[in-house]
Scaffold this motif. Sequence first.
Motif, PDB file in Angstrom:
ATOM      1  N   LEU A   1       0.833  -1.206   0.000  1.00  0.00           N
ATOM      2  CA  LEU A   1       0.000   0.000   0.000  1.00  0.00           C
ATOM      3  C   LEU A   1       0.865   1.252   0.000  1.00  0.00           C
ATOM      4  CD1 LEU A   1      -2.866  -0.784   2.525  1.00  0.00           C
ATOM      5  CD2 LEU A   1      -3.055  -0.321   0.083  1.00  0.00           C
ATOM      6  N   TRP A   2       1.903   1.224   0.831  1.00  0.00           N
ATOM      7  CA  TRP A   2       2.818   2.360   0.964  1.00  0.00           C
ATOM      8  C   TRP A   2       3.403   2.715  -0.398  1.00  0.00           C
ATOM      9  CZ3 TRP A   2       4.881   6.026   4.109  1.00  0.00           C
ATOM     10  CH2 TRP A   2       6.206   6.430   3.920  1.00  0.00           C
ATOM     11  N   VAL A   3       3.953   1.715  -1.096  1.00  0.00           N
ATOM     12  CA  VAL A   3       4.589   1.972  -2.393  1.00  0.00           C
ATOM     13  C   VAL A   3       3.549   2.421  -3.417  1.00  0.00           C
ATOM     14  CG1 VAL A   3       5.859   0.934  -4.303  1.00  0.00           C
ATOM     15  CG2 VAL A   3       6.481   0.372  -1.949  1.00  0.00           C
ATOM     16  N   ALA A   4       2.439   1.674  -3.509  1.00  0.00           N
ATOM     17  CA  ALA A   4       1.453   1.975  -4.546  1.00  0.00           C
ATOM     18  C   ALA A   4       0.868   3.372  -4.361  1.00  0.00           C
ATOM     19  CB  ALA A   4       0.338   0.927  -4.526  1.00  0.00           C
ATOM     20  N   LEU A   5       0.449   3.677  -3.131  1.00  0.00           N
ATOM     21  CA  LEU A   5      -0.212   4.971  -2.913  1.00  0.00           C
ATOM     22  C   LEU A   5       0.762   6.129  -3.044  1.00  0.00           C
ATOM     23  CD1 LEU A   5      -2.685   4.114  -0.022  1.00  0.00           C
ATOM     24  CD2 LEU A   5      -3.209   4.728  -2.371  1.00  0.00           C
ATOM     25  N   VAL A   6       1.944   5.995  -2.430  1.00  0.00           N
ATOM     26  CA  VAL A   6       2.888   7.113  -2.473  1.00  0.00           C
ATOM     27  C   VAL A   6       3.312   7.381  -3.917  1.00  0.00           C
ATOM     28  CG1 VAL A   6       5.181   7.903  -1.798  1.00  0.00           C
ATOM     29  CG2 VAL A   6       3.704   6.816  -0.112  1.00  0.00           C
ATOM     30  N   VAL A   7       3.681   6.328  -4.650  1.00  0.00           N
ATOM     31  CA  VAL A   7       4.136   6.535  -6.022  1.00  0.00           C
ATOM     32  C   VAL A   7       2.982   7.024  -6.900  1.00  0.00           C
ATOM     33  CG1 VAL A   7       5.110   5.433  -8.059  1.00  0.00           C
ATOM     34  CG2 VAL A   7       6.002   4.864  -5.800  1.00  0.00           C
ATOM     35  N   GLY A   8       1.806   6.416  -6.744  1.00  0.00           N
ATOM     36  CA  GLY A   8       0.655   6.801  -7.553  1.00  0.00           C
ATOM     37  C   GLY A   8       0.315   8.275  -7.366  1.00  0.00           C
ATOM     38  N   VAL A   9       0.130   8.672  -6.103  1.00  0.00           N
ATOM     39  CA  VAL A   9      -0.241  10.064  -5.829  1.00  0.00           C
ATOM     40  C   VAL A   9       0.861  11.013  -6.294  1.00  0.00           C
ATOM     41  CG1 VAL A   9      -0.754  11.705  -3.980  1.00  0.00           C
ATOM     42  CG2 VAL A   9      -1.746   9.424  -3.916  1.00  0.00           C
ATOM     43  N   THR A  10       2.118  10.627  -6.034  1.00  0.00           N
ATOM     44  CA  THR A  10       3.232  11.478  -6.458  1.00  0.00           C
ATOM     45  C   THR A  10       3.192  11.725  -7.961  1.00  0.00           C
ATOM     46  OG1 THR A  10       4.611  10.564  -4.714  1.00  0.00           O
ATOM     47  CG2 THR A  10       5.750  11.720  -6.470  1.00  0.00           C
ATOM     48  N   MET A  11       2.997  10.657  -8.734  1.00  0.00           N
ATOM     49  CA  MET A  11       3.066  10.800 -10.188  1.00  0.00           C
ATOM     50  C   MET A  11       1.913  11.656 -10.704  1.00  0.00           C
ATOM     51  SD  MET A  11       5.862   9.451 -10.718  1.00  0.00           S
ATOM     52  CE  MET A  11       5.962   9.781 -12.459  1.00  0.00           C
ATOM     53  N   VAL A  12       0.721  11.486 -10.142  1.00  0.00           N
ATOM     54  CA  VAL A  12      -0.415  12.286 -10.599  1.00  0.00           C
ATOM     55  C   VAL A  12      -0.163  13.772 -10.319  1.00  0.00           C
ATOM     56  CG1 VAL A  12      -2.852  12.786 -10.193  1.00  0.00           C
ATOM     57  CG2 VAL A  12      -2.075  10.419 -10.405  1.00  0.00           C
TER      58      VAL A  12
ATOM     59  N   VAL B   1       8.349  14.639  -0.347  1.00  0.00           N
ATOM     60  CA  VAL B   1       9.771  14.590  -0.682  1.00  0.00           C
ATOM     61  C   VAL B   1      10.030  13.938  -2.036  1.00  0.00           C
ATOM     62  CG1 VAL B   1      10.515  14.585   1.728  1.00  0.00           C
ATOM     63  CG2 VAL B   1      10.222  12.427   0.553  1.00  0.00           C
ATOM     64  N   SER B   2       9.035  13.193  -2.570  1.00  0.00           N
ATOM     65  CA  SER B   2       9.248  12.553  -3.877  1.00  0.00           C
ATOM     66  C   SER B   2       8.884  13.479  -5.032  1.00  0.00           C
ATOM     67  CB  SER B   2       8.406  11.279  -4.005  1.00  0.00           C
ATOM     68  OG  SER B   2       8.609  10.438  -2.911  1.00  0.00           O
ATOM     69  N   LEU B   3       8.068  14.515  -4.728  1.00  0.00           N
ATOM     70  CA  LEU B   3       7.565  15.376  -5.803  1.00  0.00           C
ATOM     71  C   LEU B   3       8.641  16.077  -6.632  1.00  0.00           C
ATOM     72  CD1 LEU B   3       4.308  17.111  -4.563  1.00  0.00           C
ATOM     73  CD2 LEU B   3       4.616  15.632  -6.540  1.00  0.00           C
ATOM     74  N   PRO B   4       9.642  16.710  -6.006  1.00  0.00           N
ATOM     75  CA  PRO B   4      10.591  17.488  -6.819  1.00  0.00           C
ATOM     76  C   PRO B   4      11.240  16.670  -7.925  1.00  0.00           C
ATOM     77  CG  PRO B   4      10.957  17.876  -4.496  1.00  0.00           C
ATOM     78  CD  PRO B   4       9.947  16.807  -4.587  1.00  0.00           C
ATOM     79  N   PHE B   5      11.781  15.509  -7.562  1.00  0.00           N
ATOM     80  CA  PHE B   5      12.446  14.706  -8.576  1.00  0.00           C
ATOM     81  C   PHE B   5      11.482  14.328  -9.690  1.00  0.00           C
ATOM     82  CE2 PHE B   5      12.837  10.348 -10.111  1.00  0.00           C
ATOM     83  CZ  PHE B   5      13.940  10.505 -10.928  1.00  0.00           C
ATOM     84  N   SER B   6      10.291  13.835  -9.293  1.00  0.00           N
ATOM     85  CA  SER B   6       9.335  13.382 -10.300  1.00  0.00           C
ATOM     86  C   SER B   6       8.939  14.529 -11.218  1.00  0.00           C
ATOM     87  CB  SER B   6       8.084  12.826  -9.626  1.00  0.00           C
ATOM     88  OG  SER B   6       8.441  12.049  -8.517  1.00  0.00           O
ATOM     89  N   THR B   7       8.666  15.690 -10.618  1.00  0.00           N
ATOM     90  CA  THR B   7       8.248  16.832 -11.440  1.00  0.00           C
ATOM     91  C   THR B   7       9.336  17.217 -12.438  1.00  0.00           C
ATOM     92  OG1 THR B   7       6.990  17.596  -9.545  1.00  0.00           O
ATOM     93  CG2 THR B   7       7.331  19.175 -11.329  1.00  0.00           C
TER      94      THR B   7
END
Lengths: 405, 306
Positions: free
Chosen positions: B84-95, B182-188
């Motif tokens: 859940l941690w990986v799926a939700l964090v990555v999913g929300v981050t990417m959107v 903290v994941s947003l900057p890199f992804s953006t």
Amino acid sequence: MEAALTAAAAAIAVGGCGSSSSGGNGPVTLKLVAADYGTGPKNTSQKYWQSIATAFHRANPKITVKVTTINWNNFDNQVQTMVQNHQFPDITEGDYFSQYAQQGLLYPASQVLSNTGNLLPVFKSQGSYNNTQYGMPFTTSTRTLFYNKKLFAQAHISGPPTTWAQVQADAAKIKALGKIGFGLPLGPEEAQAEALLWFLGDGGGYMKGSNWTINSPQNAAALTFLKGMVNAGDTEPNPATKNRTTLWEQFAAGKIGMINGSPALLPIIKSGGSLGPKDWGSVPIAGKTGALNSTLGVCDNVAAFKQNGHQAAIKKFLDFAYQDKYQLQFVKEYQLLPATTSASNTLKSSPTYGSFFKALPKSVQYPSAPAWAQVKTQIQNQLGTALSGNPSKVLSSIQQVAQKS
Amino acid sequence: MTAVATTPKRRLAGVKQALRPLPWIGPAVALIVAIVLWPVVVMVKTSFTNIASDGFSTGGAGWKNYHSLLQEPALGGVVVRTLLWVALVVGVTMVIALALAQLFNTRFPGRRIARSALIAPWAASVMVTALVFRWALDPNSGAINVVLHAFGIVHQMGSHQADWLGSPGTAMICMMGVAVFVSLPFSTYALLAGLQGIPDEVHEAARVDGAGRWRSYLSVTLPLLRPSLLVATLINIINVFNSFPIIWEMTRGGPGYSTSTSTTMMFILKQSWVGESAALSVANFVLVVIIALAFLRVTTKDGGLG
């Protein structure tokens, strides 16, 4: 008197210097790892130990003591990691790991301290393995129940509780004032102490003789009682995640009605500034049917590791650090109790410490079994989950770890 | 006859040819062997060894460490939480990152300032960020609670309701929020780079063909963005899966293992059972390698990584 002692100790230290034997005559660096008893940069133990290390280096120019202090929350973990990685410290002060004595990693006390007879005898067995003492008490404390007299008066409670039922009733009345009734630190910092104080309340405990009794019905009953208090909202929310340091600060800020504490709570109350000397009291821990007549006596130990082969240098340093003046300086700084008979004798008649001293000889100690370190880690991590789960089940899983290790 | 005679010679020449780059890549290879591969070997070895809690080996353990790991009553919950941690964090981050990248790709006054502000959570140490959020969520005096209290959302400071990190459910949600932050900057930035690589002509062509904005985004922008989207997702999955400081600083994975992922569980186990912890490390490692291989396959097939 103190000056004479200092002079004597200095003489021992200087005398020892001539007959330096460990590691030839070259310079030696000792690695000292100690727990930090301070609450911030102002009173960090780094300062305390560094002042000893500096004075010692002046007397023994060939020996340098490198001081590292570690926050209590991380102390066990970091020391265990150092040992697991075979990066051994020379001296540790804080929690003591009896399994290191079992594994032959430690010097017996008699090889690294001249006057072991001066260490408080009550704590001897806790630091011993196979009748040899390895853990040397450095600072000690006993636990009592602290209560906020102001809040008690506001809630019209006549006096401090002695039974569990009174604790719960009083906590409920204080809660009605919008404050926290009872502060219950069952988080990882020191769950083993808080839990034991309740276990003792109806005759439970961790060990009887040489058998682990963690899953005893008494212990389960104590946790079930606590669970009831938590569910009724008589404690702070989610006690399994709350640590002693935080709750003691909240007690000092006048937000908590009752909490189990040690003399180390005194300076926090003083610096908090909201409770005057007459606004709080300290009484024996409440039990199921009456106040406990034996409380938990905790000592933090010094242990000396063999692996670096610095026996003679360690001995010189420990003889130096165990002087009465440093013991008393520690007492003054953190309001804990000394661990040597000579230092205790100077404080026996003190109004602040007298009652704690009286409790020491009949105090209950933590188990001295080598598995205790493992068990303690489990208690710290798991015990709190009993408050939201099944107490007997949680206790049984910890009991299993105790019997397995 | 002649063919047989020339083969060894040719083979030797081939080996020589293959060894030629060695002086240049040698140091890098040695470094990877020493600091990446060797620890993996030690980790696998440790997982099959009986190691006391003081670090001394008492001989081989066979599959015992793996066996006791599977017997951990908390393991099931930890695995579910990790997924859940990986799926939700990555999913929300990417959107969110897709939207942010789109925003930063358009011209507006102050764009430069906004772009550099986004770097802040990236530049700050994750541990510091986690600590700041832990303090801000403090039930008695945390800044976030003070604000929520002022708006009447939190009814009483210090109450059960204000203790966000105290109960596992709300604690997980708060920590996921920090992980997204903290994941947003890199992804953006990865997506922004992708967006900037899309020539204006294709959008123009889509417009000429009568595609609306939304249609043009779905049929032109997104497909062309696929390579950077895949790379950013892969790196995020591995990062978030291995994320340790957020959980450690905010809840220590507790009480018990109730807010642990497999990464923090590995660390908690290590305190008492080194071998069992190594067994969990091996499992984590294998999982990460599988994810990495799967994504590499997808992306190279695409020619996306080229």
